[in-house]
Design an enzyme around this catalytic site. Structure first.
Site, PDB file in Angstrom:
ATOM      1  N   ASN A  76      45.843  80.155  16.732  1.00  0.00           N
ATOM      2  CA  ASN A  76      45.439  79.070  17.637  1.00  0.00           C
ATOM      3  C   ASN A  76      44.168  79.416  18.371  1.00  0.00           C
ATOM      4  O   ASN A  76      43.869  80.592  18.597  1.00  0.00           O
ATOM      5  CB  ASN A  76      46.565  78.751  18.632  1.00  0.00           C
ATOM      6  N   CYS A 138      44.721  86.959  26.267  1.00  0.00           N
ATOM      7  CA  CYS A 138      44.197  85.859  25.460  1.00  0.00           C
ATOM      8  C   CYS A 138      42.898  86.318  24.779  1.00  0.00           C
ATOM      9  O   CYS A 138      41.940  86.706  25.459  1.00  0.00           O
ATOM     10  CB  CYS A 138      43.955  84.641  26.344  1.00  0.00           C
ATOM     11  N   ASN A 203      50.459  89.764  23.276  1.00  0.00           N
ATOM     12  CA  ASN A 203      49.772  88.491  23.192  1.00  0.00           C
ATOM     13  C   ASN A 203      49.265  88.366  21.752  1.00  0.00           C
ATOM     14  O   ASN A 203      49.623  89.166  20.890  1.00  0.00           O
ATOM     15  CB  ASN A 203      48.636  88.426  24.216  1.00  0.00           C
ATOM     16  N   CYS A 346      72.323  93.673 -11.882  1.00  0.00           N
ATOM     17  CA  CYS A 346      70.922  93.606 -12.335  1.00  0.00           C
ATOM     18  C   CYS A 346      70.761  92.420 -13.296  1.00  0.00           C
ATOM     19  O   CYS A 346      71.586  92.210 -14.196  1.00  0.00           O
ATOM     20  CB  CYS A 346      70.566  94.916 -13.038  1.00  0.00           C
ATOM     21  N   CYS A 349      65.285  91.456 -14.860  1.00  0.00           N
ATOM     22  CA  CYS A 349      63.992  90.762 -14.764  1.00  0.00           C
ATOM     23  C   CYS A 349      62.833  91.721 -14.994  1.00  0.00           C
ATOM     24  O   CYS A 349      61.737  91.300 -15.373  1.00  0.00           O
ATOM     25  CB  CYS A 349      63.852  90.077 -13.405  1.00  0.00           C
ATOM     26  N   CYS A 392      63.043  94.066  -5.734  1.00  0.00           N
ATOM     27  CA  CYS A 392      64.157  93.509  -6.528  1.00  0.00           C
ATOM     28  C   CYS A 392      64.590  92.166  -5.933  1.00  0.00           C
ATOM     29  O   CYS A 392      64.835  92.062  -4.729  1.00  0.00           O
ATOM     30  CB  CYS A 392      65.330  94.486  -6.518  1.00  0.00           C
TER      31      CYS A 392
HETATM   32  C1  LIG Z   1      49.210  77.640  20.963  1.00  0.00           C
HETATM   33  C2  LIG Z   1      49.451  78.889  21.735  1.00  0.00           C
HETATM   34  C3  LIG Z   1      49.001  78.970  23.043  1.00  0.00           C
HETATM   35  C4  LIG Z   1      49.212  80.126  23.786  1.00  0.00           C
HETATM   36  N1  LIG Z   1      48.814  80.165  25.077  1.00  0.00           N
HETATM   37  C5  LIG Z   1      49.055  81.269  25.814  1.00  0.00           C
HETATM   38  C6  LIG Z   1      48.734  81.284  27.193  1.00  0.00           C
HETATM   39  O1  LIG Z   1      48.239  80.313  27.762  1.00  0.00           O
HETATM   40  N2  LIG Z   1      48.994  82.420  27.884  1.00  0.00           N
HETATM   41  C7  LIG Z   1      49.551  83.531  27.302  1.00  0.00           C
HETATM   42  O2  LIG Z   1      49.777  84.526  27.985  1.00  0.00           O
HETATM   43  N3  LIG Z   1      49.882  83.517  26.002  1.00  0.00           N
HETATM   44  C8  LIG Z   1      49.654  82.416  25.251  1.00  0.00           C
HETATM   45  N4  LIG Z   1      50.040  82.396  23.935  1.00  0.00           N
HETATM   46  C9  LIG Z   1      50.661  83.605  23.348  1.00  0.00           C
HETATM   47  C10 LIG Z   1      52.186  83.569  23.417  1.00  0.00           C
HETATM   48  O3  LIG Z   1      52.647  83.532  24.745  1.00  0.00           O
HETATM   49  C11 LIG Z   1      52.811  84.794  22.704  1.00  0.00           C
HETATM   50  O4  LIG Z   1      52.359  85.961  23.352  1.00  0.00           O
HETATM   51  C12 LIG Z   1      52.417  84.891  21.247  1.00  0.00           C
HETATM   52  O5  LIG Z   1      52.406  83.608  20.668  1.00  0.00           O
HETATM   53  C13 LIG Z   1      53.375  85.796  20.459  1.00  0.00           C
HETATM   54  O6  LIG Z   1      54.682  85.278  20.429  1.00  0.00           O
HETATM   55  P1  LIG Z   1      55.276  84.479  19.147  1.00  0.00           P
HETATM   56  O7  LIG Z   1      55.051  85.322  17.939  1.00  0.00           O
HETATM   57  O8  LIG Z   1      56.713  84.236  19.483  1.00  0.00           O
HETATM   58  O9  LIG Z   1      54.494  83.204  19.061  1.00  0.00           O
HETATM   59  C14 LIG Z   1      49.849  81.239  23.181  1.00  0.00           C
HETATM   60  C15 LIG Z   1      50.302  81.133  21.864  1.00  0.00           C
HETATM   61  C16 LIG Z   1      50.116  79.987  21.150  1.00  0.00           C
HETATM   62  C17 LIG Z   1      50.640  79.891  19.747  1.00  0.00           C
END
Ligand SMILES: Cc1cc2nc3c(=O)[nH]c(=O)nc-3n(C[C@H](O)[C@H](O)[C@H](O)COP(=O)(O)O)c2cc1C
Length: 435
Positions: A76, A138, A203, A346, A349, A392
């Protein structure tokens, strides 16, 4: 029935499953529906300073799909909350009041200046929230502005901002770490040095999900231009587990509470994080893919597992597997395993033969008689690498057997040492624990 209620930093929740800071937690209507479905807590979508952030108005997600179109990874380029700060704060206050038994954590990201933190922290505390999570993770958009991962990649900044938060707020401080770093122990140690009550991780991971080859444009793209995004979902779980384990077994951060995040889709995933030391587990992608009600399966699965294993509370199982994570040079090189093929199940394959022949140790040979094929292990060549077991297609058809003390390893010609410590004497072996 096992008790899966959680007490993390004194923040109580009926179960350890919190929605991670992300779109599922970005407004009252979502969070209320999540609580109705049974989530134990939420980390509200990251708040920043006004003026609000502006997101792209086109595709902000990309997926890595398996052959059955199941989401393996999600990418994202979304930023932190683009809603007005006061709107978010009012909603947080209302939801916490209406749901006092659920954990309400507020994720924050403001510029790396003391005044910015000093200004936002009392406003958050005033909502009645239970704690704050500092978004130092982030990896896109905000990091270019000196926030998010730009802070999380510099231990000195982590320590400094954490200390400001401890100074200006009475709320427990959870520092959310970025995985876009070489050694996760460094930021965790910095968080602890700044007085953090806990760390949460991971994150998202820097990523480009793919290229639209016909248009020759990376994806997702906005008017023909793209930018790296953050990667999450099942594909990142192994990376997250490793980082959680590294912090849990680091003597410098022993006892530092951990909220585990990354690829949790099933109760088993969650149990693995707990076994490696996590006190709560946060979920984002699985909720975005399957909806809020998956929390019911997460809870009942975890309860059943704990009942079967005799764990009465989460504390009974938390961290149980941490001591089994070692450095490579601590592994037991006396231990020998060989693959075994169950000829009854088995299906001939030949995948095991192909992968072993072409890419491993030429230890699976084929005998072909008219109308029949048979694959067998050549123990003189098998190094016990596990590739055939993994490839397998029929579960439990290829397994590994452990050579007993005194048995000769045909590959090396040496008898297995009589005094090597193997699984039968391992402290976590269930039969040994029962004895
Ligand atoms: C669309 C999207 C937006 C996110 N926005 C934030 C955010 O604003 N702040 C944050 O700390 N993490 C954000 N994350 C990260 C998630 O909180 C989390 O750390 C990350 O997705 C891993 O967890 P998961 O594998 O369960 O998705 C975001 C993730 C996604 C997919």
């Amino acid at each position: 029935m096992a008790d899966i209620s959680s007490n993390f930093l004194g923040i109580r929740s009926p179960n350890p499953f919190w929605l991670a800071s992300a779109p599922p937690t970005d407004k009252e209507i979502n969070v209320v529906r999540a609580f109705e479905a049974g989530w134990g807590g939420v980390v509200w979508k990251t708040l920043g300073e006004d003026p609000p952030v502006v997101n792209v108005h086109g595709p902000r997600y990309g997926t890595l799909l398996g052959a059955d179109r199941r989401v393996l990874g999600l990418n994202n380029i979304e930023l932190i909350s683009d809603r007005p700060l006061q709107t978010n704060l009012e909603e947080i206050r209302r939801v916490k009041r209406a749901w006092p038994d659920r954990a309400m954590i507020v994720s924050l990201m403001v510029p790396c200046e003391e005044q910015s933190w000093k200004s936002i922290l009392p406003q958050v505390e005033d909502t009645g929230a239970d704690g704050i999570e500092l978004n130092f993770g982030c990896p896109h958009g905000m990091s270019e502005r000196g926030m998010g991962a730009a802070v999380g990649q510099v231990p000195e900044y982590i320590q400094m901002v954490t200390a400001w938060c401890k100074h200006y707020s009475r709320l427990p401080v959870i520092v959310k770490l970025t995985p876009n770093i070489t050694d996760i122990r460094q930021p965790a140690r910095a968080a602890a040095a700044g007085g953090a009550d806990a760390v949460s991780l991971i994150n998202t991971i820097n990523s480009v999900i793919g290229v639209d080859l016909e248009r020759m444009v990376m994806s997702p793209s906005t008017a023909g231009w793209g930018s790296h995004g953050g990667y999450c979902g099942p594909a990142v779980k192994p990376i997250a587990l490793n980082m959680v384990a590294e912090i849990a077994r680091d003597p410098a951060t022993t006892g530092l509470p951990i909220s585990g995040i990354g690829g949790v889709s099933t109760w088993r995933d969650a149990a693995e994080f707990i076994a490696l030391g996590a006190g709560t587990v946060q979920v984002c992608t699985a909720a975005m893919v399957y909806g809020f009600k998956i929390v019911q399966d997460l809870c009942s699965g975890l309860e059943n597992f704990m009942d079967q294993q005799g764990y009465a509370t989460l504390d009974d199982m938390r961290g149980r597997a941490v001591s089994t994570v070692k450095n490579w040079n601590q592994l037991n090189l006396q231990h020998v395993e060989k693959a075994v093929i169950n000829q009854d199940s088995c299906i001939q394959c030949g995948r095991c033969h192909v992968v072993c022949e072409d890419t491993s140790h030429q230890a699976i040979f084929a005998t072909t008689t008219p109308g029949a094929r048979r694959f067998e292990i050549n123990e003189a060549e098998c190094v016990g690498c596990n590739l055939c077991v993994s490839m397998c297609p029929v579960p439990d058809t290829i397994t590994m057997r452990v050579l007993k003390p005194g048995e000769v390893d045909q590959r090396t010609g040496h008898a297995v040492s009589a005094d090597y410590a193997n699984w039968t004497t391992h402290p976590n072996n269930p039969s040994r624990v029962a004895a």
